[in-house]
Design a protein around this motif. Structure first.
Motif, mmCIF file in Angstrom:
data_model
loop_
_atom_site.group_PDB
_atom_site.id
_atom_site.type_symbol
_atom_site.label_atom_id
_atom_site.label_comp_id
_atom_site.label_asym_id
_atom_site.label_seq_id
_atom_site.Cartn_x
_atom_site.Cartn_y
_atom_site.Cartn_z
ATOM 1 N N UNK A 40 -3.300 16.506 -8.171
ATOM 2 C CA UNK A 40 -3.105 16.159 -6.759
ATOM 3 C C UNK A 40 -4.418 16.191 -5.980
ATOM 4 N N UNK A 90 2.164 8.852 -3.796
ATOM 5 C CA UNK A 90 2.680 7.724 -4.574
ATOM 6 C C UNK A 90 2.228 7.785 -6.032
ATOM 7 N N UNK A 91 0.973 8.175 -6.259
ATOM 8 C CA UNK A 91 0.449 8.074 -7.622
ATOM 9 C C UNK A 91 0.300 9.403 -8.346
ATOM 10 N N UNK A 92 0.221 10.505 -7.618
ATOM 11 C CA UNK A 92 -0.014 11.790 -8.290
ATOM 12 C C UNK A 92 1.169 12.742 -8.232
ATOM 13 N N UNK A 124 0.825 -1.209 0.000
ATOM 14 C CA UNK A 124 0.000 0.000 0.000
ATOM 15 C C UNK A 124 0.862 1.263 0.000
ATOM 16 N N UNK A 125 0.245 2.349 -0.388
ATOM 17 C CA UNK A 125 0.988 3.603 -0.564
ATOM 18 C C UNK A 125 1.757 4.009 0.693
ATOM 19 N N UNK A 151 -7.776 14.971 -2.234
ATOM 20 C CA UNK A 151 -6.904 14.115 -1.427
ATOM 21 C C UNK A 151 -7.777 13.292 -0.472
ATOM 22 N N UNK A 152 -7.941 12.008 -0.761
ATOM 23 C CA UNK A 152 -8.642 11.118 0.179
ATOM 24 C C UNK A 152 -7.634 10.412 1.074
ATOM 25 N N UNK A 153 -6.435 10.195 0.512
ATOM 26 C CA UNK A 153 -5.389 9.420 1.182
ATOM 27 C C UNK A 153 -4.084 10.073 0.748
ATOM 28 N N UNK A 162 -1.478 7.975 -0.947
ATOM 29 C CA UNK A 162 -1.781 7.638 -2.346
ATOM 30 C C UNK A 162 -1.514 8.839 -3.241
#
Lengths: 440, 440
Positions: free
Chosen positions: A375, A386-388, A332-333, A378-380, A383
Motif C-alpha cells: 500500500x 484501486x490497485x493495491x 481513472x481510479x 501513497x501518491x494517489x 490508485x
C-alpha cells in the motif's frame, strides 16, 4: 450515542471527491452529524476513535448479487455447460429456506469483511435473505425472483407474486432492508409477466425492480428469434424499461439501446469479473456513463464471480475500459471509487441516504488500513485503493452507526456456525455432482 | 536439520498437477527429501509442522520485475505521458545505490508476504539488488540493464558491461542469486549493442539474458521505421533470439513471430495487469503455449502494475484469455497455477531446481490459509487459489529450507526500516513532482 472518528485520511465521496488528511467524522445515533478536517471538535461523552491516518470512506455498495450462491463458489469452473449440467439441477434439488439462510449468512460475513455495507440481492425465498441481512446489520435491497423456468420457490407466477407480497409485508418501512421484485431476465420471464411486474410496480412505487439484461449471446439470439428485438427493446415493449430499474450486466447494449436506457432513466450494475470469466466480453461502461446512466460495480453471485469482494473488481473495471479505449486514460481510479460508493447508491436509488459521508446521511462507513508494504508509498490514494488494496485491508465497518466489524472481527454474524453450515451443505452438493458425473 | 510438514492440502505442481489431501513434505537442509500422502513418516528429531489442512505448494515465481520501482508505485496514474513527464526525470535525479536498496527492500518484504520466492529483476545498480535479495533470503535472477538512453547508472555501453561484470563476479556460484544481463528493449538498446550482448552471452552461458519485447505500439512503429522489421525480428537480427532468452511482455507477436520464438526456444514473462493498465492489449498466451513456449506470470514493476502480488494477476491472466477465446474454457485455473510455479521456473531456466515439490528440488514452498469465508467451500482448489485467494492468505514462506515468513511475520527484512526509508524517499519524489508540475 456519539462517536468521533479522528485523524483519518477522509474520502467523503462527495462530488469533488476530496481527500482530507487529518479528517474527522461525527456519528450521532444512526447518522453522520458532521465531517471536516483537523482540528476535530471536542465532544464530551463521545467515543473517540483515532484511526491513525487510515482511510475512512463510505461503506461500499454492491448493486448486484446472489448471496446464497456462495455455496456454489468455484463449482464446475471452466465447464461451458455447467449451468445446465450442475447448477440448475442442484438448485432444483437443494434450494430451500434453510439453504438460502446458510449461503446468505456466509455471504454476509464475506461482505462485511470486505467493506461492503449495502448489497442488492436477487434469489429465491428472498424473505429469508432479508432476515439474514437484517440480523447481520447490513443494508440490503432484497429482490424476490420471478421467472418462468420452474424456479425452486415458485411453480407459478402467481406464487412468485405471493412470495413478493409476503416479502414486502415483512420489510415495508424497515430502516435497512428494502424489499424488491426481480423479474429474472428477458429470456426467462415472459413478456406478459414482465408487463405484470410493471403494473405491480406502478402500484408499489417504493419497491425497486431488478433484472438481468443484455448479458449473454444466447439472450441476444433468443430475443431476436422470439421477438425480433434486442433485449433492451423487449423490456421496453413489456413496459418495464423505467426510472430506477436496476439492470445487471448490460454487456450487449448498442448506442441505440443506451439512448433508450438513458431516456428511461434506468440504472446499471456492472459485473466486470463475472462477464469476463464467462468469456462474454466487456460492457461499454464509459459510453453508458457518458449518456448519463449511473453505473455501480457489482460482484454478481459467487457462482459467476467467486467472491463478493469489490476490491477484486476494481482492477478489472478500470483495466477493461483502458483496453477498450487503448489508452492509460479511461476510467481513472477516482472514478472507480466513485462507482463503488455514491454511484452504487444512485443505482439503488439510495443516494439521498448513503454513498457519501455528509451530515444527515446514514453512518455507513469503513476504515482501511494502509500499513501493508504493497500500500506504500501513497501518491494517489484512489490508485492505492484501486490497485493495491484488498478486502483484508478493511479493518472496521459501520452501518447506520453500528459497528459490524472492529479490528477484523465481525460482531453480527456467528462465524463458526456460518462456516460449518456452509461446509455441510457443500458436502451434499459434492455428492450430487458425483452422482451427476457418474450418470454421464 | 529436518522439517516435517504434515496434514497439508499438497499441490506439488508436478506434471499431473495432483491434489493430495493429508499430504506431507520432508525438508532436509535446503532440499526436499520426500513428499507423499498420509500417514506421514515418523522422523525422530524433526521439527513437525501440522498445517491443519492448509495448502502447501511451491513458492511462486515472478519472472519479470523492477523491484526498486516500488518507490514509484501509483505515481502519475492515468497520465498518458507519465514516463517522460515524471518517471525518466525522477529516475535520472534520484536513482542511486541507496535508492535501489530502499526500493528493493520494500519489494522483498512485499514479495515474501505474497508468497513469491523467486523473482527476476531488471534495473540499475543491480549488484545492490542482488545483495538485498540475498539478505532477504529470496531466490533471484538479477539483471543489470544495458541501454542507450543515458540510464542512471551508466553513461556508456562499456560502463554497462563493467557493471554486469562486477555483478557476475560478486554472485557467480551463489546458491540463490543468479546474475543476469538485461538489454532493455529493441527500441532502447541499439542492434549493435544487442549483438554485443549476444557475443558476451556466448562466453557466459550460465548468465540468463532478459529483455522487454514487443510491448508497445510505439516499439512496433520504431522497429518498422528504423529496421523495416517487427521487434522479434530485430532481436533475431541482432543474434539475440536464442535459447533461454527471457522475453517480457510479448504482446505484439504475430503467428510468424511466435514460430521464430519457439524455434529459438525463448521464454516468456506475461504481464497481464501491466499491459492492460496501460491500455496496450492482451498477449496471446494460449497461442504461445500451444507453440511450446514456456510462459510465466509476472507483475512487471510496481510503477506499471502497482503491486508485486501474483494473486492479483491470476484473475486477469485467466479472464483475458477467456475474453480472447469468447468462452469460459480457455486458461483453466489449474493452468494458471502451473504458470505461477513450474512454468515460471522453466522461464528462468530453473525448473530443474525449483517450481515443484519433488525430492531433490530446493525446498521453496508456501503455506496458504483456507479459513477466510471467501475461500469456502472448496470444490476446486485451483479455482480457490485463482479467484478467491489473495496475498494476505499466505501464512508461511520457506526458501531453500529456511523460513522467511512464519505466521505472517517476515523474519528476513527489517519491516520498520524498509517502510520508513521508502516513505522518506517518496517525500523527495513528491517534492520533485510538484516542481515539475509548477514548471508546467
Amino acid at each position: 450515542m456519539t462517536t468521533l472518528i479522528t485523524n483519518a485520511t477522509l474520502l467523503a465521496c462527495t462530488p469533488d471527491m476530496p481527500v482530507v488528511e487529518g479528517g474527522f467524522v461525527v456519528v450521532e445515533g444512526t447518522a453522520i452529524a458532521a465531517t471536516g478536517d483537523s482540528p476535530a471538535p471536542e465532544i464530551p461523552g463521545a467515543e473517540v476513535v483515532d484511526v491513525g491516518g487510515d482511510i475512512i470512506m463510505p461503506g461500499m455498495v454492491n448493486p448486484h448479487c446472489h448471496m446464497a450462491m456462495t455455496l456454489f463458489r468455484g463449482l464446475g469452473e471452466d465447464v461451458d455447460d455447467r449451468l445446465y449440467r450442475y447448477v440448475l439441477p442442484l438448485e432444483r434439488k437443494f434450494v430451500t429456506p434453510e439453504m438460502v439462510r446458510t449461503g446468505t449468512a456466509l455471504a454476509a460475513l464475506e461482505l462485511i469483511e470486505g467493506g461492503v455495507t449495502t448489497v442488492a440481492d436477487m434469489y429465491y425465498f428472498e424473505t429469508e435473505v432479508g432476515r439474514v441481512v437484517d440480523k447481520a446489520g447490513l443494508r440490503g435491497v432484497v429482490g424476490q425472483t420471478i421467472a418462468d423456468f420452474d424456479p425452486p420457490d415458485h411453480k407459478t407466477i402467481d406464487e412468485g407474486f405471493a412470495l413478493t407480497e409476503a416479502l414486502v409485508a415483512e420489510f415495508s418501512g424497515h430502516p435497512r432492508v428494502i424489499p424488491s421484485i426481480a423479474p429474472h431476465a428477458p429470456y426467462s420471464t415472459d413478456i406478459t409477466v414482465m408487463n405484470r411486474v410493471a403494473r405491480w410496480a406502478d402500484e408499489h412505487p417504493d419497491v425497486p425492480v431488478q433484472i438481468h439484461l443484455a448479458e449473454m449471446d444466447s439472450e441476444m439470439e433468443w430475443c431476436a428469434k422470439t421477438h425480433g428485438l434486442r433485449p433492451v427493446e423487449v423490456v421496453e415493449k413489456a413496459g418495464l424499461l423505467r426510472k430506477g430499474l436496476i439492470c445487471a450486466h448490460c454487456l450487449h447494449v448498442s448506442e441505440s439501446d443506451i439512448k433508450k436506457m438513458a431516456h428511461a432513466k434506468v440504472c446499471v450494475a456492472h459485473n466486470a469479473r463475472s462477464n469476463a470469466k464467462a468469456g462474454r466480453g466487456i460492457a461499454p461502461v464509459e459510453a453508458m456513463q457518458a449518456a448519463g446512466l449511473p453505473v455501480g460495480i457489482a460482484t454478481d453471485g459467487p457462482m459467476s464471480g467467486n467472491t463478493l469482494d469489490l476490491f477484486a473488481q476494481f482492477g478489472p473495471v478500470t483495466m477493461f475500459q483502458k483496453l477498450l479505449g487503448h489508452s492509460r486514460k479511461p476510467m481513472p481510479s477516482v472514478e472507480v471509487i466513485r462507482m463503488a460508493t455514491i454511484e452504487g447508491a444512485r443505482v439503488l436509488g439510495l443516494d439521498g441516504r448513503i454513498g457519501s459521508l455528509e451530515p444527515g446521511k446514514e453512518a455507513d462507513l469503513i476504515r482501511i488500513d494502509l500499513s501493508a508494504p504493497r500500500m506504500q508509498p501513497v501518491y494517489d490514494v484512489y490508485a492505492t485503493l484501486v490497485f493495491s488494496a484488498m478486502a483484508g485491508d478493511v479493518r472496521d465497518v459501520m452501518v447506520a452507526g453500528r459497528w459490524l466489524m472492529r479490528d477484523r472481527v465481525v460482531e453480527t454474524v456467528e462465524r463458526k456456525k456460518a462456516m460449518r453450515d456452509a461446509l455441510q451443505t457443500a458436502v451434499r452438493f459434492k455428492a450430487e455432482m458425483s452422482r451427476i458425473d457418474a450418470a454421464g
